[in-house]
Write a protein that holds these residues in place. Structure first.
Motif, short mmCIF file in Angstrom:
data_model
loop_
_atom_site.label_atom_id
_atom_site.label_comp_id
_atom_site.label_asym_id
_atom_site.label_seq_id
_atom_site.Cartn_x
_atom_site.Cartn_y
_atom_site.Cartn_z
N GLU A 2 8.40 12.93 -18.59
CA GLU A 2 8.20 12.79 -17.15
C GLU A 2 6.74 12.43 -16.84
N GLU A 3 5.77 13.06 -17.54
CA GLU A 3 4.35 12.76 -17.31
C GLU A 3 4.01 11.32 -17.75
N ILE A 4 4.61 10.90 -18.84
CA ILE A 4 4.37 9.53 -19.34
C ILE A 4 4.90 8.51 -18.34
N GLU A 5 6.11 8.73 -17.81
CA GLU A 5 6.69 7.80 -16.83
C GLU A 5 5.87 7.77 -15.55
N SER A 6 5.35 8.92 -15.12
CA SER A 6 4.52 8.99 -13.92
C SER A 6 3.23 8.18 -14.12
N ALA A 7 2.63 8.28 -15.28
CA ALA A 7 1.41 7.53 -15.58
C ALA A 7 1.70 6.03 -15.62
N GLN A 8 2.85 5.64 -16.17
CA GLN A 8 3.23 4.23 -16.23
C GLN A 8 3.41 3.66 -14.83
N GLU A 9 4.01 4.44 -13.93
CA GLU A 9 4.19 3.98 -12.55
C GLU A 9 2.82 3.80 -11.87
N ALA A 10 1.91 4.74 -12.12
CA ALA A 10 0.58 4.65 -11.52
C ALA A 10 -0.15 3.40 -12.03
N PHE A 11 -0.02 3.11 -13.31
CA PHE A 11 -0.66 1.91 -13.87
C PHE A 11 -0.02 0.64 -13.33
N ALA A 12 1.27 0.64 -13.13
CA ALA A 12 1.94 -0.54 -12.57
C ALA A 12 1.46 -0.78 -11.14
N LEU A 13 1.34 0.28 -10.33
CA LEU A 13 0.84 0.16 -8.96
C LEU A 13 -0.60 -0.36 -8.97
N LEU A 14 -1.40 0.15 -9.86
CA LEU A 14 -2.79 -0.29 -9.98
C LEU A 14 -2.85 -1.78 -10.35
N ALA A 15 -2.02 -2.20 -11.28
CA ALA A 15 -2.01 -3.60 -11.69
C ALA A 15 -1.58 -4.50 -10.54
N MET A 16 -0.59 -4.06 -9.76
CA MET A 16 -0.10 -4.85 -8.64
C MET A 16 -1.21 -5.03 -7.60
N ASN A 17 -1.92 -3.95 -7.26
CA ASN A 17 -3.00 -4.03 -6.28
C ASN A 17 -4.17 -4.87 -6.81
N PHE A 18 -4.42 -4.78 -8.08
CA PHE A 18 -5.47 -5.59 -8.69
C PHE A 18 -5.13 -7.07 -8.59
N ASN A 19 -3.88 -7.43 -8.83
CA ASN A 19 -3.45 -8.83 -8.74
C ASN A 19 -3.56 -9.35 -7.30
N LYS A 20 -3.28 -8.49 -6.31
CA LYS A 20 -3.43 -8.90 -4.92
C LYS A 20 -4.89 -9.23 -4.62
N GLY A 21 -5.80 -8.44 -5.15
CA GLY A 21 -7.21 -8.67 -4.94
C GLY A 21 -7.67 -9.98 -5.58
N THR A 22 -7.14 -10.30 -6.74
CA THR A 22 -7.55 -11.53 -7.39
C THR A 22 -6.97 -12.75 -6.68
N GLU A 23 -5.82 -12.60 -6.04
CA GLU A 23 -5.26 -13.71 -5.25
C GLU A 23 -6.20 -14.06 -4.09
N GLN A 24 -6.80 -13.04 -3.48
CA GLN A 24 -7.73 -13.28 -2.39
C GLN A 24 -8.97 -14.03 -2.89
N LEU A 25 -9.36 -13.78 -4.10
CA LEU A 25 -10.50 -14.49 -4.68
C LEU A 25 -10.20 -15.97 -4.85
N TYR A 26 -8.95 -16.30 -5.12
CA TYR A 26 -8.55 -17.71 -5.26
C TYR A 26 -8.78 -18.43 -3.93
N HIS A 27 -8.37 -17.79 -2.82
CA HIS A 27 -8.58 -18.39 -1.51
C HIS A 27 -10.08 -18.57 -1.22
N LEU A 28 -10.88 -17.62 -1.62
CA LEU A 28 -12.31 -17.70 -1.42
C LEU A 28 -12.90 -18.86 -2.24
N GLU A 29 -12.37 -19.08 -3.42
CA GLU A 29 -12.84 -20.17 -4.27
C GLU A 29 -12.52 -21.52 -3.64
N GLU A 30 -11.31 -21.65 -3.07
CA GLU A 30 -10.92 -22.89 -2.39
C GLU A 30 -11.82 -23.14 -1.18
N PHE A 31 -12.14 -22.06 -0.44
CA PHE A 31 -13.01 -22.18 0.72
C PHE A 31 -14.40 -22.68 0.30
#
Length: 144
Positions: A104-133
């Motif tokens: 149960e602790e391992i699955e909880s940590a995996q979910e937290a890492f997946a959420l972190l990765a998803m938010n990190f990818n959203k932040g990098t998408e914003q950087l792409y728009h900044l690069e185009e600008f």
């Protein structure tokens, strides 16, 4: 010996091209009492070398007995190796996550890492728009 030959030998001597036999000839010539007057200035040089050759060092030099350090260094190295071998303790087997944490602790940590990765990818998408600008801005700034 002919005076002309002696003058040539002296010339060769100061050019450092004489042989040992030629130097010996010069020493013999200058050890005589009948040296040409214009060559007398070189006589002390060759007489000095003759006298210096005969000098001997007669003082007794005290020699210290040589200690064989290599033997003692090798003995010390073997002793250090044996102590290290005696004190060697193998490392325990690595601990796996399953041994230390519940599923149960391992699955909880995996979910937290997946959420972190998803938010990190959203932040990098914003950087792409900044690069185009930035590219578009540079187009306008470089045109004059």
């Amino acid at each position: 010996m002919e005076l002309h030959n002696i003058e040539k030998l002296i010339e060769k001597y100061f050019e450092a091209t004489t042989t040992v036999a030629e130097e010996e000839t010069l020493r013999e010539y200058f050890s005589k009492e009948s040296v040409a007057p214009h060559l007398e200035q070189h006589a002390p040089l060759f007489n000095y070398f003759t006298k210096a050759k005969e000098e001997r060092f007669t003082k007794q030099v005290p020699l210290k007995p040589r200690i064989n350090y290599l033997k003692w260094v090798s003995v010390a190295a073997i002793a250090v190796f044996m102590v290290g071998l005696y004190m060697y303790q193998p490392t325990p087997a690595p601990v796996t996550l399953a041994d230390e944490y519940t599923q149960e602790e391992i699955e909880s940590a995996q979910e937290a890492f997946a959420l972190l990765a998803m938010n990190f990818n959203k932040g990098t998408e914003q950087l792409y728009h900044l690069e185009e600008f930035e590219k578009t801005t540079n187009k306008f700034l470089t045109k004059k």
